[in-house]
Design an enzyme around this catalytic site. Structure first.
Site, mmCIF file in Angstrom:
data_model
loop_
_atom_site.group_PDB
_atom_site.id
_atom_site.type_symbol
_atom_site.label_atom_id
_atom_site.label_comp_id
_atom_site.label_asym_id
_atom_site.label_seq_id
_atom_site.Cartn_x
_atom_site.Cartn_y
_atom_site.Cartn_z
ATOM 1 N N GLY A 99 0.786 -1.182 -0.079
ATOM 2 C CA GLY A 99 0.002 0.076 0.011
ATOM 3 C C GLY A 99 0.889 1.256 -0.022
ATOM 4 O O GLY A 99 2.198 1.214 0.159
ATOM 5 N N LYS A 121 4.346 12.668 -1.881
ATOM 6 C CA LYS A 121 5.207 11.571 -1.531
ATOM 7 C C LYS A 121 6.269 12.025 -0.414
ATOM 8 O O LYS A 121 6.990 12.857 -0.458
ATOM 9 C CB LYS A 121 6.143 10.878 -2.605
ATOM 10 C CG LYS A 121 7.089 9.775 -2.363
ATOM 11 C CD LYS A 121 7.795 9.112 -3.589
ATOM 12 C CE LYS A 121 8.618 7.863 -3.123
ATOM 13 N NZ LYS A 121 9.096 7.241 -4.312
ATOM 14 N N ASP A 133 8.427 5.310 8.382
ATOM 15 C CA ASP A 133 7.971 6.846 8.928
ATOM 16 C C ASP A 133 7.085 7.780 8.012
ATOM 17 O O ASP A 133 6.666 8.587 8.481
ATOM 18 C CB ASP A 133 9.357 7.385 9.438
ATOM 19 C CG ASP A 133 10.248 7.539 8.150
ATOM 20 O OD1 ASP A 133 9.867 7.450 7.334
ATOM 21 O OD2 ASP A 133 11.202 8.163 8.351
ATOM 22 N N ARG A 191 -1.156 0.440 -9.794
ATOM 23 C CA ARG A 191 -0.054 -0.480 -10.126
ATOM 24 C C ARG A 191 -0.600 -2.079 -10.347
ATOM 25 O O ARG A 191 -1.759 -2.530 -9.962
ATOM 26 C CB ARG A 191 0.781 -0.597 -8.705
ATOM 27 C CG ARG A 191 1.203 0.759 -8.268
ATOM 28 C CD ARG A 191 1.404 0.881 -7.029
ATOM 29 N NE ARG A 191 1.887 2.487 -6.654
ATOM 30 C CZ ARG A 191 3.056 2.966 -6.409
ATOM 31 N NH1 ARG A 191 3.855 1.992 -6.713
ATOM 32 N NH2 ARG A 191 3.160 4.193 -6.291
ATOM 33 N N ASP A 262 4.624 -4.150 -7.509
ATOM 34 C CA ASP A 262 3.844 -3.143 -6.732
ATOM 35 C C ASP A 262 4.616 -1.520 -7.253
ATOM 36 O O ASP A 262 4.104 -0.437 -7.033
ATOM 37 C CB ASP A 262 4.013 -2.877 -5.514
ATOM 38 C CG ASP A 262 5.400 -2.872 -4.891
ATOM 39 O OD1 ASP A 262 5.896 -4.172 -5.312
ATOM 40 O OD2 ASP A 262 5.977 -2.113 -4.124
ATOM 41 N N ASP A 272 7.876 5.152 -9.256
ATOM 42 C CA ASP A 272 8.573 4.951 -8.162
ATOM 43 C C ASP A 272 9.931 4.835 -8.300
ATOM 44 O O ASP A 272 10.961 3.886 -8.764
ATOM 45 C CB ASP A 272 8.256 3.444 -7.536
ATOM 46 C CG ASP A 272 6.895 3.736 -6.675
ATOM 47 O OD1 ASP A 272 6.417 5.006 -6.827
ATOM 48 O OD2 ASP A 272 6.559 2.985 -5.828
HETATM 49 P P1 AMP Z 1 9.482 0.862 -2.653
HETATM 50 O O1 AMP Z 1 10.554 -0.271 -2.481
HETATM 51 O O2 AMP Z 1 9.871 2.093 -2.364
HETATM 52 O O3 AMP Z 1 8.553 0.561 -3.858
HETATM 53 O O4 AMP Z 1 8.556 0.389 -1.177
HETATM 54 C C1 AMP Z 1 7.834 -0.638 -0.952
HETATM 55 C C2 AMP Z 1 6.716 -0.434 0.147
HETATM 56 O O5 AMP Z 1 7.169 0.217 1.309
HETATM 57 C C3 AMP Z 1 5.589 0.597 -0.382
HETATM 58 O O6 AMP Z 1 4.486 0.124 0.188
HETATM 59 C C4 AMP Z 1 6.089 1.826 0.196
HETATM 60 O O7 AMP Z 1 5.060 2.540 0.311
HETATM 61 C C5 AMP Z 1 6.718 1.251 1.690
HETATM 62 N N1 AMP Z 1 7.727 2.343 1.954
HETATM 63 C C6 AMP Z 1 8.894 2.491 1.633
HETATM 64 N N2 AMP Z 1 9.636 3.501 2.358
HETATM 65 C C7 AMP Z 1 8.547 3.834 3.205
HETATM 66 C C8 AMP Z 1 8.722 4.705 4.544
HETATM 67 N N3 AMP Z 1 10.030 5.386 4.780
HETATM 68 N N4 AMP Z 1 7.642 4.761 5.266
HETATM 69 C C9 AMP Z 1 6.546 4.127 4.914
HETATM 70 N N5 AMP Z 1 6.404 3.209 4.059
HETATM 71 C C10 AMP Z 1 7.427 2.915 3.108
HETATM 72 MG MG MG Z 2 7.197 1.528 -4.631
#
Ligand code: AMP
Ligand code: MG
Length: 500
Positions: A99, A121, A133, A191, A262, A272
């Site tokens: 999510g 973001k 966070d 996505r 995702d 992303d």
């Molecule tokens: P990503 O690898 O950036 O595509 O992130 C994978 C998942 O981790 C997604 O659901 C992001 O929303 C969540 N995510 C990544 N970084 C954070 C963060 N600092 N705080 C909360 N959720 C995160």
């Molecule tokens: Mg992502």
């Protein structure tokens, strides 16, 4: 979550033309979620071009209310902030529910580009933040801002970036950094993982509602078809766009770094930006993500991974398609579309517009020679473009290209074949076309890093100047000649991981 500091500003002169598309799907898809305040905030980078394209007034950047709203300190009147639920496969393994962990959509607006979702973001935790966070650091926000617009400048489908705002608020990653928010804009942030979520949790009616939404909003020509044809048509459209996107990425040497399902857009947009990289020296096995120890997402593997991801999407759509043969046939088109799209792009880089039998071999031979000597991917094509142009009147026009190789005899052999293929074509017009195709400027890691270092010290000039240059990367921009140079030695020590 403390939302007491949030309030809708009064008397704002800027009218946001709110519209509802994904937002109308309801609570099973999107949880209301206000941003968390990030004060005091300041502008880091502003995208004037996108602002104009969206039909928004130019004085947006003078507005304290907009600065506050796009930093998460206030709500724009009429906005409906929310985070969406999705699941996905990460590094080839089912990861379950994910999510929007740090993306909050303010809502959709009607624009001359059509309905666009406006997303912050890094604006704080959402119901899907898990242990995160919900924040983004200045470094990664500048990278996403510049990369989105660099891709757009290259003509590659991508989510866009309207601005970055920053704040002294500390954020802890490997070390202490500061927080920032990127405002992202796209017709849809849906996505593959959104579909996977509803399929995996057995919410078939919600799966259908999501598919119907995507079809109505983005592929309306499929609406009148029978169920099987409509949902197969959707899979086929996503397959087609993904094949095109992969051809685009490969042709500019772009490595995404985290091609989890995702992070794959159903509109075929680059989505992303994390540990991405535009390659310097050509190495098909290049891994840009320091955390990708097995090289699953190495440059040369991207097209195959995209196909694997499309299978996950196909699997998720099966309850709606309800017939294996047409679903497999829709996916199968990737095997024809991707190589065709790639051939077309690589040939265009060589100035070849009419396909000939030996063209793929000509491209392959050059890439092998480049790999052997780790020739810079961008500089090679740009110098070759100039060489073809100059060869109209210069006998040694190819020398600057030849100089890029250690194995010069290998290049010489290739050049003879290439010139034979060009035949009697008008070198000036072929060269000109190549100069419009092969960029002079790309967002190399070291350029991003220089802009980040300056921004960290409070000087945002390079962020803005890079944005302008990257918006038209095939133009000469003589004042920024140094940004077209080969990467310096220190660039190889920049390590980019998932931590952002
Ligand atoms: P990503 O690898 O950036 O595509 O992130 C994978 C998942 O981790 C997604 O659901 C992001 O929303 C969540 N995510 C990544 N970084 C954070 C963060 N600092 N705080 C909360 N959720 C995160
Ligand atoms: Mg992502």
């Amino acid at each position: 979550m403390n939302t007491s500091s949030l309030s809708a500003p009064r008397g704002t002169a800027i009218q946001w033309p709110w519209s509802r598309s994904f937002g109308a799907l309801g609570a099973a898809f999107r949880s209301p979620c206000p941003p968390t305040s990030l004060a005091p905030s300041h502008w880091v980078g502003c995208n004037h071009r996108l602002l104009t394209e969206l039909g928004l007034p130019e004085d947006v950047w003078q507005s304290q209310e907009v600065l506050d709203a796009l930093s998460g300190n206030a709500l724009l009147e009429g906005s409906s902030p929310g985070a969406t639920i999705y699941s996905g496969h990460q590094f080839g393994v089912w990861a379950g529910q994910l999510g929007d962990g740090r993306a909050i959509s303010l809502g959709e607006i009607s624009t001359p580009l059509g309905v666009q979702d406006i997303q912050l973001k890094g604006a704080g935790p959402t119901p899907y933040s898990r242990r995160g966070d919900g924040r983004a650091v200045l470094r990664s926000s500048i990278r996403e801002f510049l990369a989105s617009e660099a891709m757009h400048g290259l003509g590659i489908p991508t989510t866009r970036a309207l601005c970055v705002t920053g704040s002294p608020t500390p954020v802890y990653r490997e070390e202490r950094e500061t927080a920032a928010v990127v405002t992202r804009v796209a017709p849809s942030f849906v996505r593959f993982g959104h579909f996977e979520h509803f399929a995996a949790t057995g919410q078939i009616e919600n799966l259908r509602a999501l598919a119907d939404h995507v079809v109505q909003a983005h592929f309306p020509e499929l609406v009148p078809l029978s169920d099987t044809s409509r949902y197969c048509g959707l899979l086929q459209e996503v397959t087609c766009r993904t094949a095109e996107l992969m051809a685009h990425w490969q042709a500019v040497g772009f490595c995404h770094g985290v091609m989890n399902t995702d992070n794959m857009s159903v509109l075929g947009l680059t989505l992303d930006y994390g540990p991405f990289q535009f390659m310097d020296g050509f190495n098909p096995n290049h891994i840009c993500n320091h955390s990708d120890t097995s090289g699953r997402y190495a440059y040369a593997r991207q097209p195959q991974v995209a196909y694997w991801n499309l299978f996950c999407l196909g699997q998720a759509l099966m309850p709606l398609i309800d017939a294996q043969e047409p679903a497999l046939a829709a996916l199968e088109t990737y095997k024809i579309l991707f190589p065709e799209a790639l051939d077309q792009r690589m040939c265009a880089k060589l100035g070849l517009t009419d396909a000939h039998d030996g063209d793929r071999a000509l491209v392959e031979t050059l890439l092998q020679a480049m790999q052997q000597d780790r020739v810079d991917f961008t500089v090679l094509w740009r110098r070759l473009s100039h060489a073809v142009y100059e060869s109209a009147h210069l006998s040694h026009a190819f020398e600057p290209v030849r100089d890029l190789f250690m194995h010069r005899e290998v290049f010489d052999t290739w050049r003879i074949q290439y010139e034979a293929r060009l035949g009697s074509a008008d070198r000036r017009s072929v060269g000109q076309q190549m100069l419009r195709t092969n960029p002079k400027f790309i967002l190399r890691n070291h350029l991003g890093e220089m802009a980040i270092r300056q921004a960290t010290a409070g000087d945002f000039g390079m962020v803005q100047a890079l944005l302008n240059v990257l918006h038209s990367p095939c133009e000469e921009h003589p004042a920024f000649e140094g940004w077209a140079d080969l990467a310096p030695e220190w660039a190889s020590s920049i390590e980019i991981s998932c931590s952002s």
